[in-house]
Design a protein around this motif. Structure first.
Motif, PDB file in Angstrom:
ATOM      1  N   VAL A  33       0.836  -1.205   0.000  1.00  0.00           N
ATOM      2  CA  VAL A  33       0.000   0.000   0.000  1.00  0.00           C
ATOM      3  C   VAL A  33       0.873   1.258   0.000  1.00  0.00           C
ATOM      4  O   VAL A  33       0.587   2.219  -0.715  1.00  0.00           O
ATOM      5  CB  VAL A  33      -0.967  -0.011   1.210  1.00  0.00           C
ATOM      6  N   PHE A  34       1.946   1.253   0.787  1.00  0.00           N
ATOM      7  CA  PHE A  34       2.847   2.408   0.822  1.00  0.00           C
ATOM      8  C   PHE A  34       3.506   2.615  -0.533  1.00  0.00           C
ATOM      9  O   PHE A  34       3.649   3.755  -0.986  1.00  0.00           O
ATOM     10  CB  PHE A  34       3.913   2.236   1.907  1.00  0.00           C
ATOM     11  N   ARG A  35       3.902   1.549  -1.188  1.00  0.00           N
ATOM     12  CA  ARG A  35       4.531   1.673  -2.506  1.00  0.00           C
ATOM     13  C   ARG A  35       3.554   2.210  -3.542  1.00  0.00           C
ATOM     14  O   ARG A  35       3.930   2.991  -4.414  1.00  0.00           O
ATOM     15  CB  ARG A  35       5.117   0.341  -2.948  1.00  0.00           C
ATOM     16  N   VAL A  36       2.281   1.817  -3.441  1.00  0.00           N
ATOM     17  CA  VAL A  36       1.266   2.328  -4.364  1.00  0.00           C
ATOM     18  C   VAL A  36       1.012   3.812  -4.109  1.00  0.00           C
ATOM     19  O   VAL A  36       0.914   4.613  -5.049  1.00  0.00           O
ATOM     20  CB  VAL A  36      -0.040   1.511  -4.246  1.00  0.00           C
ATOM     21  N   ILE A  37       0.928   4.199  -2.835  1.00  0.00           N
ATOM     22  CA  ILE A  37       0.740   5.613  -2.491  1.00  0.00           C
ATOM     23  C   ILE A  37       1.925   6.435  -2.983  1.00  0.00           C
ATOM     24  O   ILE A  37       1.745   7.515  -3.561  1.00  0.00           O
ATOM     25  CB  ILE A  37       0.525   5.776  -0.972  1.00  0.00           C
ATOM     26  N   GLU A  38       3.135   5.937  -2.763  1.00  0.00           N
ATOM     27  CA  GLU A  38       4.327   6.640  -3.237  1.00  0.00           C
ATOM     28  C   GLU A  38       4.308   6.788  -4.751  1.00  0.00           C
ATOM     29  O   GLU A  38       4.647   7.848  -5.290  1.00  0.00           O
ATOM     30  CB  GLU A  38       5.580   5.885  -2.795  1.00  0.00           C
ATOM     31  N   PHE A  39       3.901   5.743  -5.443  1.00  0.00           N
ATOM     32  CA  PHE A  39       3.825   5.759  -6.896  1.00  0.00           C
ATOM     33  C   PHE A  39       2.885   6.862  -7.385  1.00  0.00           C
ATOM     34  O   PHE A  39       3.253   7.684  -8.227  1.00  0.00           O
ATOM     35  CB  PHE A  39       3.353   4.384  -7.400  1.00  0.00           C
ATOM     36  N   TYR A  40       1.673   6.911  -6.838  1.00  0.00           N
ATOM     37  CA  TYR A  40       0.697   7.903  -7.287  1.00  0.00           C
ATOM     38  C   TYR A  40       1.070   9.319  -6.837  1.00  0.00           C
ATOM     39  O   TYR A  40       0.846  10.280  -7.576  1.00  0.00           O
ATOM     40  CB  TYR A  40      -0.712   7.536  -6.830  1.00  0.00           C
ATOM     41  N   CYS A  41       1.625   9.464  -5.659  1.00  0.00           N
ATOM     42  CA  CYS A  41       2.068  10.796  -5.208  1.00  0.00           C
ATOM     43  C   CYS A  41       3.209  11.310  -6.074  1.00  0.00           C
ATOM     44  O   CYS A  41       3.275  12.516  -6.363  1.00  0.00           O
ATOM     45  CB  CYS A  41       2.476  10.757  -3.739  1.00  0.00           C
ATOM     46  N   ASP A  42       4.113  10.425  -6.489  1.00  0.00           N
ATOM     47  CA  ASP A  42       5.175  10.833  -7.415  1.00  0.00           C
ATOM     48  C   ASP A  42       4.580  11.368  -8.717  1.00  0.00           C
ATOM     49  O   ASP A  42       5.059  12.364  -9.273  1.00  0.00           O
ATOM     50  CB  ASP A  42       6.115   9.667  -7.718  1.00  0.00           C
ATOM     51  N   LYS A  43       3.549  10.718  -9.200  1.00  0.00           N
ATOM     52  CA  LYS A  43       2.918  11.164 -10.449  1.00  0.00           C
ATOM     53  C   LYS A  43       2.222  12.510 -10.264  1.00  0.00           C
ATOM     54  O   LYS A  43       2.280  13.374 -11.148  1.00  0.00           O
ATOM     55  CB  LYS A  43       1.904  10.133 -10.954  1.00  0.00           C
ATOM     56  N   ILE A  44       1.576  12.713  -9.113  1.00  0.00           N
ATOM     57  CA  ILE A  44       0.890  13.979  -8.851  1.00  0.00           C
ATOM     58  C   ILE A  44       1.902  15.117  -8.775  1.00  0.00           C
ATOM     59  O   ILE A  44       1.701  16.182  -9.371  1.00  0.00           O
ATOM     60  CB  ILE A  44       0.048  13.875  -7.565  1.00  0.00           C
ATOM     61  N   ILE A  45       2.997  14.904  -8.049  1.00  0.00           N
ATOM     62  CA  ILE A  45       4.028  15.934  -7.937  1.00  0.00           C
ATOM     63  C   ILE A  45       4.647  16.211  -9.306  1.00  0.00           C
ATOM     64  O   ILE A  45       4.923  17.361  -9.660  1.00  0.00           O
ATOM     65  CB  ILE A  45       5.102  15.522  -6.905  1.00  0.00           C
ATOM     66  N   LEU A  46       4.844  15.175 -10.077  1.00  0.00           N
ATOM     67  CA  LEU A  46       5.384  15.339 -11.423  1.00  0.00           C
ATOM     68  C   LEU A  46       4.475  16.225 -12.271  1.00  0.00           C
ATOM     69  O   LEU A  46       4.939  17.140 -12.959  1.00  0.00           O
ATOM     70  CB  LEU A  46       5.565  13.964 -12.066  1.00  0.00           C
TER      71      LEU A  46
END
Length: 176
Positions: free
Chosen positions: A99-112
């Motif tokens: 779950v943490f890896r999925v959250i990190e993945f999507y947050c990286d995309k949002i910041i990008l």
């Protein structure tokens, strides 16, 4: 012949996985530094016009949006640098839950996306504002606007660093 080292074909060795934590930390630090430079230039750029008014980023909404994107990127980078340092030192993730890896993945995309749209908004607004012929204080306004090309340049460099982090976070999704 017995002095030559023997290669063990059963050993799984990957030099790219040894460099992955260093690249992750480097990308996060480069992103943070570029965003801090962009923030500093954006905040300190101001000119005083003849009538005493100050012209700064607050006068334009595109510049304010860019500042929001930069602040969001700085906060996100500061939050993730300790995780990257831990990953570099131990070669393990601090929180390895899916779950943490999925959250990190999507947050990286949002910041990008925030960094890309912030840079584009500021660059577009600056280009449009430079086309306007001002009646008074023309040179001071143009000096201010010419300085406004620096923050999106550093924002784009931060975008590249964030893009590298984003790709690396997507690699961690497939590890079980």
């Amino acid at each position: 012949m017995s002095n030559l080292p023997q290669y063990n074909f059963d050993e799984k060795f990957s030099s790219s996985s040894n460099k992955l934590p260093l690249i992750t930390l480097g990308a996060r630090v480069i992103t943070l530094v570029c965003l801090l430079v962009s923030w500093a230039v954006l905040q300190t750029s101001a000119v005083t016009l003849k009538d005493g008014d100050k012209l700064n980023y607050d006068h334009y909404r595109s510049y304010s949006y860019t500042l929001f994107a930069v602040i969001a990127g700085v906060v996100y980078s500061i939050l993730h640098i300790p995780f990257a340092i831990y990953f570099l030192i131990t070669k393990k993730r601090l929180i390895s839950h899916k779950v943490f890896r999925v959250i990190e993945f999507y947050c990286d995309k949002i910041i990008l996306c925030l960094l890309a749209t912030g840079a584009a908004a500021m660059l577009g607004a600056t280009m449009d504002l430079l086309r306007i012929r001002y009646e008074n204080d023309n040179s001071k306004k143009h000096d201010f606007l010419n300085l406004m090309f620096i923050p999106p340049a550093f924002l784009l460099a931060g975008f590249v660093g964030s893009g590298i982090s984003s790709v690396l976070s997507s690699f961690s999704l497939h590890k079980e």
